[in-house]
Design a protein around this motif. Structure first.
Motif, PDB file in Angstrom:
ATOM      1  N   ARG A 114       0.837  -0.807  -0.046  1.00 59.79           N
ATOM      2  CA  ARG A 114      -0.107   0.277  -0.235  1.00 59.79           C
ATOM      3  C   ARG A 114       0.722   1.257   0.127  1.00 59.79           C
ATOM      4  NH1 ARG A 114      -3.312  -3.385   3.038  1.00 59.79           N
ATOM      5  NH2 ARG A 114      -5.212  -3.716   2.159  1.00 59.79           N
ATOM      6  N   ARG A 115       2.035   1.694   0.809  1.00 61.24           N
ATOM      7  CA  ARG A 115       2.761   2.723   0.686  1.00 61.24           C
ATOM      8  C   ARG A 115       3.163   2.863  -0.517  1.00 61.24           C
ATOM      9  NH1 ARG A 115       6.129   3.061   5.961  1.00 61.24           N
ATOM     10  NH2 ARG A 115       4.275   2.401   7.960  1.00 61.24           N
ATOM     11  N   LEU A 116       3.849   1.639  -1.364  1.00 63.23           N
ATOM     12  CA  LEU A 116       4.593   1.207  -3.131  1.00 63.23           C
ATOM     13  C   LEU A 116       3.446   2.129  -3.832  1.00 63.23           C
ATOM     14  CD1 LEU A 116       6.945  -1.774  -2.432  1.00 63.23           C
ATOM     15  CD2 LEU A 116       7.128   0.771  -2.390  1.00 63.23           C
ATOM     16  N   ARG A 117       2.098   1.828  -3.441  1.00 72.77           N
ATOM     17  CA  ARG A 117       1.340   2.305  -4.480  1.00 72.77           C
ATOM     18  C   ARG A 117       1.421   3.854  -4.388  1.00 72.77           C
ATOM     19  NH1 ARG A 117       2.947  -0.933  -8.150  1.00 72.77           N
ATOM     20  NH2 ARG A 117       1.924  -3.059  -7.821  1.00 72.77           N
ATOM     21  N   ASP A 129       3.051   6.101  -3.204  1.00 72.99           N
ATOM     22  CA  ASP A 129       4.074   7.151  -4.077  1.00 72.99           C
ATOM     23  C   ASP A 129       4.667   6.418  -5.469  1.00 72.99           C
ATOM     24  OD1 ASP A 129       6.907   7.533  -3.873  1.00 72.99           O
ATOM     25  OD2 ASP A 129       7.170   7.223  -2.338  1.00 72.99           O
ATOM     26  N   PRO A 130       4.583   7.461  -6.246  1.00 69.96           N
ATOM     27  CA  PRO A 130       4.314   7.839  -7.881  1.00 69.96           C
ATOM     28  C   PRO A 130       5.752   7.355  -8.225  1.00 69.96           C
ATOM     29  CG  PRO A 130       3.681  10.004  -6.915  1.00 69.96           C
ATOM     30  CD  PRO A 130       4.180   9.117  -5.525  1.00 69.96           C
ATOM     31  N   ARG A 131       7.034   7.250  -7.275  1.00 67.76           N
ATOM     32  CA  ARG A 131       8.233   7.190  -7.403  1.00 67.76           C
ATOM     33  C   ARG A 131       8.418   5.391  -8.001  1.00 67.76           C
ATOM     34  NH1 ARG A 131      11.706   8.640  -2.441  1.00 67.76           N
ATOM     35  NH2 ARG A 131       9.892   7.642  -1.273  1.00 67.76           N
ATOM     36  N   PHE A 132       6.559   4.755  -7.737  1.00 70.74           N
ATOM     37  CA  PHE A 132       6.932   2.898  -7.692  1.00 70.74           C
ATOM     38  C   PHE A 132       6.176   2.581  -9.179  1.00 70.74           C
ATOM     39  CE2 PHE A 132       8.628   3.799  -2.761  1.00 70.74           C
ATOM     40  CZ  PHE A 132      10.341   3.371  -3.104  1.00 70.74           C
ATOM     41  N   ASP A 133       5.500   4.142  -9.506  1.00 73.78           N
ATOM     42  CA  ASP A 133       4.566   3.385 -10.329  1.00 73.78           C
ATOM     43  C   ASP A 133       5.164   2.888 -11.609  1.00 73.78           C
ATOM     44  OD1 ASP A 133       2.405   5.088  -9.747  1.00 73.78           O
ATOM     45  OD2 ASP A 133       3.036   6.977 -10.914  1.00 73.78           O
ATOM     46  N   GLY A 134       4.310   1.989 -11.718  1.00 73.53           N
ATOM     47  CA  GLY A 134       4.981   0.903 -12.391  1.00 73.53           C
ATOM     48  C   GLY A 134       5.693  -0.453 -11.715  1.00 73.53           C
ATOM     49  N   LEU A 135       5.918  -0.176 -11.159  1.00 73.79           N
ATOM     50  CA  LEU A 135       6.700  -1.485 -10.165  1.00 73.79           C
ATOM     51  C   LEU A 135       6.096  -2.661  -9.807  1.00 73.79           C
ATOM     52  CD1 LEU A 135       9.360  -2.171  -8.388  1.00 73.79           C
ATOM     53  CD2 LEU A 135       7.793  -1.967  -6.635  1.00 73.79           C
ATOM     54  N   LEU A 171       5.445  -6.099  -8.709  1.00 70.56           N
ATOM     55  CA  LEU A 171       4.520  -6.635  -7.014  1.00 70.56           C
ATOM     56  C   LEU A 171       4.413  -7.754  -7.171  1.00 70.56           C
ATOM     57  CD1 LEU A 171       3.253  -4.126  -4.745  1.00 70.56           C
ATOM     58  CD2 LEU A 171       6.049  -3.885  -5.092  1.00 70.56           C
ATOM     59  N   ILE A 172       5.501  -8.667  -6.857  1.00 75.32           N
ATOM     60  CA  ILE A 172       4.000  -9.807  -6.481  1.00 75.32           C
ATOM     61  C   ILE A 172       4.237 -10.601  -4.929  1.00 75.32           C
ATOM     62  CG2 ILE A 172       5.243 -11.936  -6.878  1.00 75.32           C
ATOM     63  CD1 ILE A 172       6.881 -11.418  -9.318  1.00 75.32           C
ATOM     64  N   ALA A 173       3.752 -11.085  -4.806  1.00 71.72           N
ATOM     65  CA  ALA A 173       3.130 -11.185  -3.484  1.00 71.72           C
ATOM     66  C   ALA A 173       3.227 -13.063  -3.259  1.00 71.72           C
ATOM     67  CB  ALA A 173       1.957 -11.383  -2.768  1.00 71.72           C
ATOM     68  N   ALA A 211      -5.897 -14.554  -2.015  1.00 70.29           N
ATOM     69  CA  ALA A 211      -5.399 -14.200  -3.825  1.00 70.29           C
ATOM     70  C   ALA A 211      -6.226 -12.445  -3.208  1.00 70.29           C
ATOM     71  CB  ALA A 211      -4.999 -15.188  -4.118  1.00 70.29           C
ATOM     72  N   GLU A 212      -7.003 -12.644  -3.001  1.00 65.13           N
ATOM     73  CA  GLU A 212      -8.346 -11.881  -3.432  1.00 65.13           C
ATOM     74  C   GLU A 212      -7.360  -9.822  -2.797  1.00 65.13           C
ATOM     75  OE1 GLU A 212     -10.136  -8.756  -5.446  1.00 65.13           O
ATOM     76  OE2 GLU A 212      -9.882 -11.193  -6.094  1.00 65.13           O
ATOM     77  N   GLN A 213      -7.427 -10.293  -1.290  1.00 67.83           N
ATOM     78  CA  GLN A 213      -6.835  -9.701  -0.026  1.00 67.83           C
ATOM     79  C   GLN A 213      -5.737  -9.155  -0.397  1.00 67.83           C
ATOM     80  OE1 GLN A 213      -7.244 -11.884   3.666  1.00 67.83           O
ATOM     81  NE2 GLN A 213      -9.578 -10.990   3.595  1.00 67.83           N
ATOM     82  N   MET A 214      -4.524  -9.370  -1.159  1.00 69.70           N
ATOM     83  CA  MET A 214      -3.217  -8.914  -1.464  1.00 69.70           C
ATOM     84  C   MET A 214      -3.824  -8.686  -2.763  1.00 69.70           C
ATOM     85  SD  MET A 214      -0.860 -12.419  -0.683  1.00 69.70           S
ATOM     86  CE  MET A 214      -1.845 -14.016   0.267  1.00 69.70           C
ATOM     87  N   ARG A 215      -4.228  -8.769  -3.873  1.00 71.99           N
ATOM     88  CA  ARG A 215      -4.700  -7.855  -4.844  1.00 71.99           C
ATOM     89  C   ARG A 215      -5.259  -6.903  -4.640  1.00 71.99           C
ATOM     90  NH1 ARG A 215      -5.416 -13.009  -7.356  1.00 71.99           N
ATOM     91  NH2 ARG A 215      -3.587 -13.486  -9.044  1.00 71.99           N
ATOM     92  N   GLN A 216      -6.067  -6.354  -3.896  1.00 72.85           N
ATOM     93  CA  GLN A 216      -6.894  -5.381  -3.061  1.00 72.85           C
ATOM     94  C   GLN A 216      -5.834  -4.432  -2.622  1.00 72.85           C
ATOM     95  OE1 GLN A 216     -10.129  -6.710  -1.091  1.00 72.85           O
ATOM     96  NE2 GLN A 216     -11.561  -7.120  -2.872  1.00 72.85           N
ATOM     97  N   ALA A 217      -4.900  -5.410  -1.966  1.00 75.34           N
ATOM     98  CA  ALA A 217      -3.356  -4.250  -1.408  1.00 75.34           C
ATOM     99  C   ALA A 217      -3.096  -3.383  -2.329  1.00 75.34           C
ATOM    100  CB  ALA A 217      -2.881  -4.742  -0.632  1.00 75.34           C
ATOM    101  N   GLY A 218      -2.974  -4.603  -3.662  1.00 76.64           N
ATOM    102  CA  GLY A 218      -2.199  -3.588  -4.921  1.00 76.64           C
ATOM    103  C   GLY A 218      -1.424  -4.701  -5.588  1.00 76.64           C
ATOM    104  N   PHE A 219      -0.911  -5.413  -5.406  1.00 71.58           N
ATOM    105  CA  PHE A 219       0.101  -6.740  -5.894  1.00 71.58           C
ATOM    106  C   PHE A 219      -0.670  -6.716  -7.473  1.00 71.58           C
ATOM    107  CE2 PHE A 219       1.035  -7.432  -1.504  1.00 71.58           C
ATOM    108  CZ  PHE A 219       2.224  -8.167  -1.421  1.00 71.58           C
TER     109      PHE A 219
END
Length: 86
Positions: free
Chosen positions: A38-41, A43-49, A51-53, A63-71
């Motif tokens: 969530r912190r990375l998402r 922060d615009p510096r990490f656009d395009g990063l 992320l694999i949980a 899996a759905e909860q992790m995708r909702q977090a932004g993975f």
């Protein structure tokens, strides 16, 4: 390839080096993988990063909860190299 002992160290590495992909364990000391994501998402510096949980918590909705977090992807332990490459 870099490795971090916990989320704080991982965040520090991500802030000081350029990465295109990061694998994040959901259960880490100090800060959960979901919180780090969530912190990375936020922060615009990490656009395009990409992320694999990865986790050993194989709950029905995990899996759905992790995708909702932004993975972008979720891997459940144990996983094979082929799973990671896919």
């Amino acid at each position: 390839m870099e490795e971090a002992a916990d989320a704080a160290q991982g965040l520090e590495k991500l802030q000081t080096q350029a990465f295109s992909c990061a694998m994040v364990d959901i259960s880490m000391p100090g800060m959960s993988g979901d919180e780090l994501c969530r912190r990375l998402r936020a922060d615009p510096r990490f656009d395009g990063l990409y992320l694999i949980a990865f986790t050993g918590h194989v709950l029905r909705d995990a899996a759905e909860q992790m995708r909702q977090a932004g993975f972008d992807s979720v891997l459940f332990k144990p996983f094979r190299r082929a799973d990671l490459l896919a």
